[in-house]
Design a protein around this motif. Sequence first.
Motif, mmCIF file in Angstrom:
data_model
loop_
_atom_site.group_PDB
_atom_site.id
_atom_site.type_symbol
_atom_site.label_atom_id
_atom_site.label_comp_id
_atom_site.label_asym_id
_atom_site.label_seq_id
_atom_site.Cartn_x
_atom_site.Cartn_y
_atom_site.Cartn_z
ATOM 1 N N ILE A 224 0.859 -1.258 0.060
ATOM 2 C CA ILE A 224 0.162 -0.045 0.113
ATOM 3 C C ILE A 224 0.904 1.164 0.225
ATOM 4 C CG2 ILE A 224 -1.699 1.509 1.400
ATOM 5 C CD1 ILE A 224 -2.917 -1.246 2.098
ATOM 6 N N ARG A 225 2.198 1.168 0.862
ATOM 7 C CA ARG A 225 2.637 2.383 0.931
ATOM 8 C C ARG A 225 3.623 2.822 -0.415
ATOM 9 N NH1 ARG A 225 7.962 2.119 1.462
ATOM 10 N NH2 ARG A 225 7.980 -0.164 2.559
ATOM 11 N N LEU A 226 3.916 1.712 -1.214
ATOM 12 C CA LEU A 226 4.704 1.691 -2.309
ATOM 13 C C LEU A 226 3.646 2.236 -3.517
ATOM 14 C CD1 LEU A 226 6.964 -1.215 -2.039
ATOM 15 C CD2 LEU A 226 7.715 1.144 -1.652
ATOM 16 N N TYR A 227 2.567 1.560 -3.437
ATOM 17 C CA TYR A 227 1.462 2.020 -4.416
ATOM 18 C C TYR A 227 1.154 3.428 -4.396
ATOM 19 C CZ TYR A 227 -2.906 2.335 -7.030
ATOM 20 O OH TYR A 227 -3.797 2.876 -7.988
ATOM 21 N N ASP A 228 0.887 3.837 -3.292
ATOM 22 C CA ASP A 228 0.613 5.249 -2.899
ATOM 23 C C ASP A 228 1.916 6.267 -3.257
ATOM 24 O OD1 ASP A 228 -0.779 7.762 -1.676
ATOM 25 O OD2 ASP A 228 0.885 7.776 -0.231
ATOM 26 N N THR A 229 3.247 5.912 -2.692
ATOM 27 C CA THR A 229 4.284 6.671 -3.291
ATOM 28 C C THR A 229 4.649 6.738 -4.796
ATOM 29 O OG1 THR A 229 5.196 5.968 -1.054
ATOM 30 C CG2 THR A 229 6.770 6.869 -2.791
ATOM 31 N N TYR A 230 4.425 5.575 -5.369
ATOM 32 C CA TYR A 230 5.093 5.466 -6.879
ATOM 33 C C TYR A 230 3.796 5.758 -7.827
ATOM 34 C CZ TYR A 230 9.502 4.302 -4.876
ATOM 35 O OH TYR A 230 10.629 4.435 -4.275
ATOM 36 N N ALA A 231 2.787 5.005 -7.557
ATOM 37 C CA ALA A 231 1.757 5.123 -8.486
ATOM 38 C C ALA A 231 0.617 6.375 -8.221
ATOM 39 C CB ALA A 231 0.806 3.758 -8.390
ATOM 40 N N ILE A 232 0.366 6.783 -7.169
ATOM 41 C CA ILE A 232 -0.546 8.031 -6.759
ATOM 42 C C ILE A 232 0.365 9.107 -6.966
ATOM 43 C CG2 ILE A 232 -2.189 8.660 -5.230
ATOM 44 C CD1 ILE A 232 -3.347 6.456 -6.508
ATOM 45 N N GLN A 233 1.317 9.156 -6.192
ATOM 46 C CA GLN A 233 2.026 10.254 -5.912
ATOM 47 C C GLN A 233 3.241 10.536 -7.221
ATOM 48 O OE1 GLN A 233 4.108 10.993 -2.137
ATOM 49 N NE2 GLN A 233 2.384 9.959 -1.075
ATOM 50 N N GLY A 234 3.234 9.512 -7.719
ATOM 51 C CA GLY A 234 4.339 9.519 -9.063
ATOM 52 C C GLY A 234 5.788 9.787 -8.810
ATOM 53 N N VAL A 235 6.379 9.486 -7.587
ATOM 54 C CA VAL A 235 7.570 9.430 -7.099
ATOM 55 C C VAL A 235 8.303 8.908 -8.340
ATOM 56 C CG1 VAL A 235 9.262 8.894 -5.452
ATOM 57 C CG2 VAL A 235 7.301 10.209 -4.825
ATOM 58 N N ASN A 236 9.651 9.400 -8.666
ATOM 59 C CA ASN A 236 10.612 8.777 -9.542
ATOM 60 C C ASN A 236 9.924 8.247 -10.878
ATOM 61 O OD1 ASN A 236 12.843 8.015 -10.257
ATOM 62 N ND2 ASN A 236 12.787 5.744 -9.682
ATOM 63 N N GLY A 237 8.836 9.173 -11.189
ATOM 64 C CA GLY A 237 8.199 8.893 -12.469
ATOM 65 C C GLY A 237 7.331 7.587 -12.417
ATOM 66 N N GLY A 238 6.981 6.893 -11.210
ATOM 67 C CA GLY A 238 6.407 5.923 -11.168
ATOM 68 C C GLY A 238 7.217 4.640 -11.173
ATOM 69 N N ASN A 239 8.488 4.790 -11.581
ATOM 70 C CA ASN A 239 9.406 3.720 -11.257
ATOM 71 C C ASN A 239 10.047 3.086 -10.109
ATOM 72 O OD1 ASN A 239 9.293 3.448 -14.171
ATOM 73 N ND2 ASN A 239 10.785 5.490 -14.461
ATOM 74 N N ILE A 240 9.824 1.913 -9.826
ATOM 75 C CA ILE A 240 10.169 1.520 -8.480
ATOM 76 C C ILE A 240 11.470 0.243 -8.658
ATOM 77 C CG2 ILE A 240 8.352 -0.033 -8.363
ATOM 78 C CD1 ILE A 240 8.459 0.135 -5.151
#
Length: 116
Positions: free
Chosen positions: A69-85
């Motif tokens: 959930i944390r990673l989804y929020d960070t990368y998919a929702i907030q778009g951190v690092n262009g969504g790349n994890i």
Amino acid sequence: GNHIDFPNYGADELVEIAAVMSRDLEYHLSPDALPVFKQYIQMRMNLPYFSNARTVRNAMDRARMNAAIRLYDTYAIQGVNGGNISPEELMSINGQDFQVLVDDIVYADASKRIFA
């Protein structure tokens, strides 16, 4: 009926069990994860339905879900690092992921403190 009584593990032993489970699941526990997990397990040991390694397994499952959930929020929702994890981050559990479990105990209505 037959009843076998097993002694409870100590908090440090349960932390080690969590570390082993994490490795077996190919997850990495960040340095801040284990102290928070230990805080959780010390609190959880005093609540109903505590079941040693089963409780650890349940906590690990919940922490993995919290991490997702944390990673989804960070990368998919907030778009951190262009969504790349990175794959490493996908397989990491940190203190925040266990803090949710601690908070569930701390902020729970005392009459509803039933944990499976």
